[in-house]
Design a protein around this motif. Structure first.
Motif, PDB file in Angstrom:
ATOM      1  N   MET A  53       0.824  -1.198   0.000  1.00  0.00           N
ATOM      2  CA  MET A  53       0.000   0.000   0.000  1.00  0.00           C
ATOM      3  C   MET A  53       0.868   1.262   0.000  1.00  0.00           C
ATOM      4  N   ILE A  54       1.935   1.245   0.796  1.00  0.00           N
ATOM      5  CA  ILE A  54       2.815   2.410   0.857  1.00  0.00           C
ATOM      6  C   ILE A  54       3.415   2.698  -0.513  1.00  0.00           C
ATOM      7  N   SER A  55       3.752   1.667  -1.262  1.00  0.00           N
ATOM      8  CA  SER A  55       4.329   1.846  -2.589  1.00  0.00           C
ATOM      9  C   SER A  55       3.380   2.607  -3.506  1.00  0.00           C
ATOM     10  N   ILE A  56       2.109   2.279  -3.455  1.00  0.00           N
ATOM     11  CA  ILE A  56       1.115   2.971  -4.287  1.00  0.00           C
ATOM     12  C   ILE A  56       1.000   4.432  -3.870  1.00  0.00           C
ATOM     13  N   VAL A  57       0.975   4.690  -2.588  1.00  0.00           N
ATOM     14  CA  VAL A  57       0.891   6.068  -2.080  1.00  0.00           C
ATOM     15  C   VAL A  57       2.122   6.856  -2.508  1.00  0.00           C
ATOM     16  N   LYS A  58       3.296   6.235  -2.403  1.00  0.00           N
ATOM     17  CA  LYS A  58       4.529   6.918  -2.815  1.00  0.00           C
ATOM     18  C   LYS A  58       4.511   7.228  -4.308  1.00  0.00           C
ATOM     19  N   ASP A  59       4.021   6.294  -5.103  1.00  0.00           N
ATOM     20  CA  ASP A  59       3.954   6.524  -6.544  1.00  0.00           C
ATOM     21  C   ASP A  59       3.012   7.683  -6.875  1.00  0.00           C
ATOM     22  N   LEU A  60       1.851   7.717  -6.240  1.00  0.00           N
ATOM     23  CA  LEU A  60       0.903   8.811  -6.457  1.00  0.00           C
ATOM     24  C   LEU A  60       1.492  10.144  -6.026  1.00  0.00           C
ATOM     25  N   ALA A  61       2.148  10.151  -4.873  1.00  0.00           N
ATOM     26  CA  ALA A  61       2.766  11.378  -4.373  1.00  0.00           C
ATOM     27  C   ALA A  61       3.879  11.837  -5.312  1.00  0.00           C
ATOM     28  N   ALA A  62       4.659  10.902  -5.834  1.00  0.00           N
ATOM     29  CA  ALA A  62       5.744  11.256  -6.743  1.00  0.00           C
ATOM     30  C   ALA A  62       5.200  11.895  -8.019  1.00  0.00           C
TER      31      ALA A  62
END
Length: 81
Positions: free
Chosen positions: A1-10
């Motif tokens: 889940m954190i990976s998806i959030v990081k990708d969206l934030a990036a």
């Protein structure tokens, strides 16, 4: 889940108007990410990133490196106590 959030934030930070020369604070980064996601949505941010990589790949790579450096510590898993 954190990976998806990081990708969206990036993607959101990438399309924001923040610049490395501004040395933005954590709060400024968070505000920029939120504003871009509200303005463009996740799909819109991704589309903008893809366009930049297609049109200006050298500059886009440098910007994405900066984005990932800026997001270190901003979007991170909470420490388990």
């Amino acid at each position: 889940m954190i990976s998806i959030v990081k990708d969206l934030a990036a993607e959101a930070l990438f399309v924001s108007s923040l610049q490395p020369s501004e040395c933005p604070s954590r709060q400024a980064v968070e505000r920029a990410v939120t504003a871009m996601l509200l303005l463009h949505g996740s799909d819109g941010c991704a589309a903008e990133v893809a366009t930049e990589f297609g049109d200006h790949p050298e500059m886009a790579v440098r910007r994405m490196h900066w984005v990932h450096d800026e997001l270190t510590g901003v979007v991170a898993p909470a420490a388990v106590a």
